[in-house]
Write a protein that holds these residues in place. Structure first.
Motif, PDB file in Angstrom:
ATOM      1  N   ARG A  77      17.085   6.927   3.493  1.00  0.00           N
ATOM      2  CA  ARG A  77      16.012   7.646   2.810  1.00  0.00           C
ATOM      3  C   ARG A  77      14.820   6.751   2.520  1.00  0.00           C
ATOM      4  NH1 ARG A  77      19.259   8.991  -2.443  1.00  0.00           N
ATOM      5  NH2 ARG A  77      19.748   6.787  -2.056  1.00  0.00           N
ATOM      6  N   GLY A  78      14.993   5.447   2.760  1.00  0.00           N
ATOM      7  CA  GLY A  78      13.974   4.495   2.344  1.00  0.00           C
ATOM      8  C   GLY A  78      14.179   4.047   0.913  1.00  0.00           C
ATOM      9  N   GLN A  79      15.277   4.446   0.293  1.00  0.00           N
ATOM     10  CA  GLN A  79      15.587   4.069  -1.080  1.00  0.00           C
ATOM     11  C   GLN A  79      16.151   2.649  -1.125  1.00  0.00           C
ATOM     12  OE1 GLN A  79      14.976   5.526  -3.863  1.00  0.00           O
ATOM     13  NE2 GLN A  79      15.307   7.722  -3.808  1.00  0.00           N
ATOM     14  N   LYS A  80      15.635   1.837  -2.031  1.00  0.00           N
ATOM     15  CA  LYS A  80      16.200   0.509  -2.268  1.00  0.00           C
ATOM     16  C   LYS A  80      17.292   0.631  -3.327  1.00  0.00           C
ATOM     17  CE  LYS A  80      12.048  -2.103  -1.001  1.00  0.00           C
ATOM     18  NZ  LYS A  80      12.675  -2.618   0.239  1.00  0.00           N
ATOM     19  N   VAL A  81      18.487   0.212  -2.967  1.00  0.00           N
ATOM     20  CA  VAL A  81      19.644   0.338  -3.847  1.00  0.00           C
ATOM     21  C   VAL A  81      20.163  -1.071  -4.142  1.00  0.00           C
ATOM     22  CG1 VAL A  81      21.947   1.315  -4.118  1.00  0.00           C
ATOM     23  CG2 VAL A  81      20.199   2.567  -2.814  1.00  0.00           C
ATOM     24  N   THR A  82      20.265  -1.402  -5.418  1.00  0.00           N
ATOM     25  CA  THR A  82      20.679  -2.733  -5.831  1.00  0.00           C
ATOM     26  C   THR A  82      22.134  -2.737  -6.277  1.00  0.00           C
ATOM     27  OG1 THR A  82      18.431  -3.304  -6.489  1.00  0.00           O
ATOM     28  CG2 THR A  82      20.205  -4.647  -7.397  1.00  0.00           C
ATOM     29  N   LEU A  83      22.894  -3.689  -5.735  1.00  0.00           N
ATOM     30  CA  LEU A  83      24.306  -3.870  -6.069  1.00  0.00           C
ATOM     31  C   LEU A  83      24.474  -5.217  -6.756  1.00  0.00           C
ATOM     32  CD1 LEU A  83      25.723  -2.869  -2.554  1.00  0.00           C
ATOM     33  CD2 LEU A  83      25.371  -1.353  -4.505  1.00  0.00           C
ATOM     34  N   ASP A  84      25.568  -5.375  -7.481  1.00  0.00           N
ATOM     35  CA  ASP A  84      25.852  -6.650  -8.132  1.00  0.00           C
ATOM     36  C   ASP A  84      26.227  -7.730  -7.117  1.00  0.00           C
ATOM     37  OD1 ASP A  84      25.319  -5.610 -10.624  1.00  0.00           O
ATOM     38  OD2 ASP A  84      27.410  -5.077 -11.032  1.00  0.00           O
ATOM     39  N   GLY A  85      26.562  -7.325  -5.942  1.00  0.00           N
ATOM     40  CA  GLY A  85      26.973  -8.212  -4.853  1.00  0.00           C
ATOM     41  C   GLY A  85      27.593  -7.339  -3.783  1.00  0.00           C
ATOM     42  N   PRO A  86      28.132  -7.915  -2.712  1.00  0.00           N
ATOM     43  CA  PRO A  86      28.788  -7.100  -1.688  1.00  0.00           C
ATOM     44  C   PRO A  86      29.846  -6.185  -2.297  1.00  0.00           C
ATOM     45  CG  PRO A  86      28.543  -9.346  -0.916  1.00  0.00           C
ATOM     46  CD  PRO A  86      28.155  -9.358  -2.365  1.00  0.00           C
ATOM     47  N   ALA A  87      29.760  -4.903  -1.999  1.00  0.00           N
ATOM     48  CA  ALA A  87      30.650  -3.917  -2.627  1.00  0.00           C
ATOM     49  C   ALA A  87      32.083  -4.065  -2.134  1.00  0.00           C
ATOM     50  CB  ALA A  87      30.139  -2.512  -2.348  1.00  0.00           C
ATOM     51  N   LYS A  88      33.022  -3.971  -3.058  1.00  0.00           N
ATOM     52  CA  LYS A  88      34.450  -4.054  -2.739  1.00  0.00           C
ATOM     53  C   LYS A  88      35.163  -2.726  -2.995  1.00  0.00           C
ATOM     54  CE  LYS A  88      33.867  -8.415  -1.884  1.00  0.00           C
ATOM     55  NZ  LYS A  88      33.777  -8.856  -0.453  1.00  0.00           N
ATOM     56  N   ARG A  89      34.804  -2.074  -4.083  1.00  0.00           N
ATOM     57  CA  ARG A  89      35.397  -0.778  -4.425  1.00  0.00           C
ATOM     58  C   ARG A  89      34.414   0.308  -3.982  1.00  0.00           C
ATOM     59  NH1 ARG A  89      39.693  -0.403  -7.489  1.00  0.00           N
ATOM     60  NH2 ARG A  89      39.093   1.647  -8.292  1.00  0.00           N
ATOM     61  N   VAL A  90      34.715   0.931  -2.849  1.00  0.00           N
ATOM     62  CA  VAL A  90      33.762   1.846  -2.225  1.00  0.00           C
ATOM     63  C   VAL A  90      34.385   3.228  -2.062  1.00  0.00           C
ATOM     64  CG1 VAL A  90      32.179   2.194  -0.286  1.00  0.00           C
ATOM     65  CG2 VAL A  90      32.837  -0.136  -0.959  1.00  0.00           C
ATOM     66  N   VAL A  91      33.583   4.242  -2.342  1.00  0.00           N
ATOM     67  CA  VAL A  91      33.969   5.638  -2.139  1.00  0.00           C
ATOM     68  C   VAL A  91      33.147   6.204  -0.982  1.00  0.00           C
ATOM     69  CG1 VAL A  91      33.811   7.969  -3.127  1.00  0.00           C
ATOM     70  CG2 VAL A  91      34.717   6.087  -4.509  1.00  0.00           C
ATOM     71  N   GLY A  92      33.796   6.951  -0.094  1.00  0.00           N
ATOM     72  CA  GLY A  92      33.099   7.589   1.025  1.00  0.00           C
ATOM     73  C   GLY A  92      33.215   9.097   0.947  1.00  0.00           C
ATOM     74  N   THR A  93      32.094   9.808   1.088  1.00  0.00           N
ATOM     75  CA  THR A  93      32.114  11.268   0.967  1.00  0.00           C
ATOM     76  C   THR A  93      32.179  11.977   2.313  1.00  0.00           C
ATOM     77  OG1 THR A  93      29.704  11.600   1.036  1.00  0.00           O
ATOM     78  CG2 THR A  93      30.677  11.039  -1.102  1.00  0.00           C
ATOM     79  N   GLU A  94      32.106  11.244   3.405  1.00  0.00           N
ATOM     80  CA  GLU A  94      32.165  11.866   4.732  1.00  0.00           C
ATOM     81  C   GLU A  94      33.025  10.990   5.624  1.00  0.00           C
ATOM     82  OE1 GLU A  94      32.476  14.273   7.038  1.00  0.00           O
ATOM     83  OE2 GLU A  94      30.701  15.115   6.072  1.00  0.00           O
TER      84      GLU A  94
END
Length: 324
Positions: free
Chosen positions: A44-61
Motif C-alpha cells: 500500500r506504500g505504508q511504512k510499518v515499524t517493527l521492534d525487530g525481525p518478526a518471530k510471532r507472525v499471524v497470516g490471514t491468507e
C-alpha cells in the motif's frame, strides 16, 4: 454457494490503513531501542515499524502462510487451518498453530490473544478487517494477485515477508530454487517434444446438475507458469484484472479445440467435477481431448494461488502429467 467457494481467495475491497509511527527520544537508552527497530514499506506504500525481525507472525491468507513456512518462520496463527491443510500441501503447517477463523473474517480477539509481532494480510481482506487487526499488532499488506505480472508479484511478496522477518537470505535461495525449477521443467518438456504444446488449465465445481468451469486464462498465475515452461494457453477469453480467471460451462470447452486439458480438484471439497460431474454429458464426451485421453487431473493439495513452494509443486505435477 457450493462448498467449492470456501477454497477460493477471500476477495474483498482493500483500504489503506494509517499506522502510528514510532517516536524518538533524546535519551541514549531509547536511541538504542530505536536503532533496533525495523521499518518496511508494504504494497500500500505504508511504512510499518517493527521492534525487530518478526518471530510471532499471524497470516490471514494461505499464500502468505505458505511463504512464512517456506522462509522458516512458523506462524502462530493461520486462517482456516482445515482448508489450508487440504488445499496447500507444499508447505505443511507446524503442530500447534492456532486457527484464527475464516480468511475473509479472521477473529480479532483470537489474533490479539496470540500477541503477534506481526500480522501479514493480503489486499483481498476487507478494509475494515485490516483496520481492526492493525490495532492489535503491526500489519503489512501484500498484493494478493496482479494479472499483469503474477510471477513477479509472487516473488515480490516473498521478499517483503522476508524483509519483515529477517529471512532475506532464505528468500533469495527459495526464489532461485523456484526459477531453476521452471528452467528444468521447460527442458524436460522440450526433450519430450512438448515445446509449444497447447494446455488449457481450469478448475470447476458442480452445483445441482450444473458444472461451472473456471478457466485460468492469460494473466493467471498458473498460465504464466505454463508460459515459462514453454506451453501455450488456448483460452481466448479475458479474465479478471487481479487473478486472470474467467467463467464458462461445458459448452465453453468446445472453443479450445484439440488441446490438452489439465485441472485440479479436491476430494475433500466436492470431488471431481469433470470426470464424475460430466461423465454422462454428451458435450464433454464429444470434446477432442476427452476422446483422445488428453485430460489430466493433478494431485489434490496443489494450491493454485500459492507461493513459490506451491508453484514448484505444480511444475512437478504438470510436467509429470504431460510426459508420462
Amino acid at each position: 454457494m457450493t462448498n467449492k467457494h470456501w477454497a477460493l481467495p477471500a476477495i474483498a475491497a482493500a483500504a489503506a490503513v494509517t499506522l502510528a509511527g514510532c517516536g524518538t527520544s533524546e535519551g541514549p537508552e531509547k536511541e538504542s531501542v530505536a536503532d533496533s527497530t525495523l521499518t518496511v514499506t508494504d504494497s500500500r506504500g505504508q511504512k510499518v515499524t517493527l521492534d525487530g525481525p518478526a518471530k510471532r507472525v499471524v497470516g490471514t491468507e494461505w499464500n502468505v502462510v505458505e511463504s512464512l513456512i517456506t522462509l522458516g518462520v512458523a506462524p502462530v496463527g493461520v486462517a482456516d487451518v482445515k482448508g489450508y491443510t487440504a488445499y496447500d500441501t507444499a508447505a505443511p503447517l507446524p503442530d500447534g498453530v492456532t486457527d484464527i477463523g475464516t480468511r475473509g473474517e479472521p477473529s480479532v480477539d483470537t489474533v490479539a490473544g496470540l500477541k503477534p509481532d506481526l500480522i501479514v494480510a493480503t489486499d483481498d481482506l476487507s478494509g475494515s478487517a485490516i483496520k481492526q487487526l492493525s490495532k492489535v499488532a503491526p500489519l503489512i499488506v501484500v498484493k494478493a494477485a496482479d494479472a499483469g505480472r503474477q510471477i513477479d508479484r509472487m516473488t515480490d511478496n516473498v521478499n517483503l515477508i522476508a524483509e519483515a522477518t529477517g529471512t532475506q537470505d532464505k528468500a533469495k535461495a527459495e526464489i532461485a530454487t523456484f526459477r531453476q525449477k521452471l528452467a528444468d521443467g521447460r527442458k524436460e518438456l522440450a526433450a519430450a517434444g512438448l515445446e509449444g504444446e497447447k494446455v488449457a488449465f481450469a478448475d470447476g465445481w458442480k452445483e445441482g446438475s450444473q458444472v461451472s468451469v473456471r478457466p485460468f486464462v492469460k494473466g493467471s498465475l498458473l498460465t504464466d507458469v505454463n508460459t515459462e515452461l514453454g506451453l501455450v494457453s488456448p483460452w481466448t477469453m479475458k479474465g479478471d484484472k487481479a487473478y486472470g480467471l474467467a467463467a464458462t460451462d461445458v459448452e465453453g470447452l468446445t472453443k479450445i479445440g484439440d488441446s490438452t486439458f489439465v485441472y485440479i480438484a479436491n476430494d475433500s471439497d466436492g470431488g471431481d467435477p469433470f470426470a464424475d460431474g460430466l461423465k454422462d454429458n454428451a458435450v464433454w464426451k464429444s470434446l477432442p481431448f476427452v476422446k483422445k485421453g488428453d485430460v489430466h487431473r493433478l494431485p489434490d493439495g496443489v494450491w493454485m494461488f500459492g507461493g513459490t513452494a506451491s508453484m514448484r509443486q505444480y511444475v512437478d505435477a504438470v510436467v509429470d502429467a504431460l510426459t508420462k
